[in-house]
Design a protein around this motif. Structure first.
Motif, PDB file in Angstrom:
ATOM      1  N   ARG A 157      16.854 -65.603  27.534  1.00 33.51           N
ATOM      2  CA  ARG A 157      17.632 -66.526  28.358  1.00 33.51           C
ATOM      3  C   ARG A 157      17.426 -67.971  27.908  1.00 33.51           C
ATOM      4  N   GLN A 158      18.466 -68.765  28.121  1.00 33.63           N
ATOM      5  CA  GLN A 158      18.374 -70.168  27.745  1.00 33.63           C
ATOM      6  C   GLN A 158      17.276 -70.903  28.515  1.00 33.63           C
ATOM      7  N   ASP A 159      17.128 -70.611  29.792  1.00 36.23           N
ATOM      8  CA  ASP A 159      16.079 -71.307  30.544  1.00 36.23           C
ATOM      9  C   ASP A 159      14.682 -70.920  30.057  1.00 36.23           C
ATOM     10  N   CYS A 182      24.463 -65.777  25.085  1.00 37.56           N
ATOM     11  CA  CYS A 182      24.373 -66.334  26.432  1.00 37.56           C
ATOM     12  C   CYS A 182      25.392 -65.690  27.380  1.00 37.56           C
ATOM     13  N   GLU A 186      23.807 -63.940  30.480  1.00 33.81           N
ATOM     14  CA  GLU A 186      23.820 -64.825  31.641  1.00 33.81           C
ATOM     15  C   GLU A 186      25.210 -65.140  32.180  1.00 33.81           C
ATOM     16  N   LYS A 192      25.377 -73.662  31.630  1.00 32.64           N
ATOM     17  CA  LYS A 192      24.087 -73.588  30.945  1.00 32.64           C
ATOM     18  C   LYS A 192      24.003 -74.657  29.855  1.00 32.64           C
ATOM     19  N   ARG A 195      23.562 -78.081  31.435  1.00 32.40           N
ATOM     20  CA  ARG A 195      22.226 -78.215  32.011  1.00 32.40           C
ATOM     21  C   ARG A 195      21.178 -78.503  30.940  1.00 32.40           C
ATOM     22  N   ASP A 196      21.303 -77.816  29.803  1.00 29.94           N
ATOM     23  CA  ASP A 196      20.231 -77.850  28.796  1.00 29.94           C
ATOM     24  C   ASP A 196      20.590 -78.654  27.558  1.00 29.94           C
TER      25      ASP A 196
END
Length: 263
Positions: A157-159, A182, A186, A192, A195-196
């Motif tokens: 996951r990206q997080d 992704c 997700e 996403k 956010r990142d």
């Protein structure tokens, strides 16, 4: 304006690897990426880049024994010395080929019970890789990969990827944002990316769910490309997909995009 790099590990499969550089240039690509350069000398590949006026965008550090199913060794206990030697080899190639991005694959996790142990190794190895890469102006990338294509991969996951970068604490460690992976794991991909975005070091694309051309499947890439522009991304976008048919014919999506968005 998005800049696209041909992934030569997947595109132009009818050609031998070294001949794919000319094929990519003939189709208008200005940059290339691929998994691994190590079957050839750095000088051999550099000559193909020069001959075809191509930029080297990215390649991967040595992954362990790929033929036996290994998919990176960065998180594998007991392989630290091999990992460090692989980083040095990757940086030697990068010095010749000119890329400032090297992707480091995490590896497979045999059991969730071992995650804590593997995580500790992963953090220390990435810290070493980033510190060594920083000496020569290279950014190290880690990539979350979906569990359908690569069951057991350590990072999904990206997080997770962003949390790892924060824990390692090196400015030149970034996450590779592959829209294909992704979307599968997700969804809600643009949220996403927004956010990142500050921690994203490279972008890759492919159609979902079949990993063909990006105009095939459920993801609206023309809109995504516009959003990538709005966010101010200036790096390369790697075309890491398996052509459904002939690579060049399948690039109509790219010709259409360029026609609609002249530089």
């Amino acid at each position: 304006m998005p800049r696209f790099a041909a992934n030569l590990s997947m595109l132009y499969p009818q050609h031998d690897f070294l001949d794919r550089f000319a094929a990519a240039a003939a189709d208008g690509f200005e940059a290339v990426e691929y998994l691994f350069p190590y079957d050839f000398t750095a000088a051999e590949i550099k000559q193909r880049l020069v001959d075809n006026k191509l930029t080297q965008a990215l390649f991967n550090a040595p992954p362990g024994d790929w033929a036996k199913g290994e998919r990176g060794i960065a998180s594998l206990p007991g392989r630290e010395e091999e990992f460090r030697a692989g980083i040095q080899k990757a940086l030697e190639y990068a010095a010749v080929l000119g890329n400032d991005r090297v992707h480091v694959m995490a590896g497979l996790l045999p059991s969730e019970d071992l995650r804590e142990k593997h995580h500790a190794v992963y953090i220390e190895n990435l810290r070493y890789a980033a510190q060594e890469a920083a000496k020569v102006g290279v950014t190290v990338l880690i990539e979350p990969i979906n569990t359908r294509d690569m069951p057991g991969f350590f990072l999904n996951r990206q997080d997770q990827g962003q949390a790892v970068c924060k824990e390692v604490g090196e400015a030149n460690l970034k996450v590779q944002f592959d829209f294909y992976h992704c979307q599968i794991v997700e969804g809600d991909v643009i949220s996403k990316l927004r956010r990142d975005f500050a921690g994203v070091g490279h972008i890759q694309i492919a159609g979902v769910p079949d990993r063909h051309e990006p105009n095939l499947g459920e993801v609206n890439y023309p809109w995504i490309f516009e959003e990538i522009d709005r966010l101010g991304y200036t790096g390369w976008i790697g075309c890491e997909y398996r052509p459904k048919g002939d690579t060049s014919e399948g690039l109509q999506w790219l010709r259409d995009w360029k026609a609609a968005n002249p530089a």
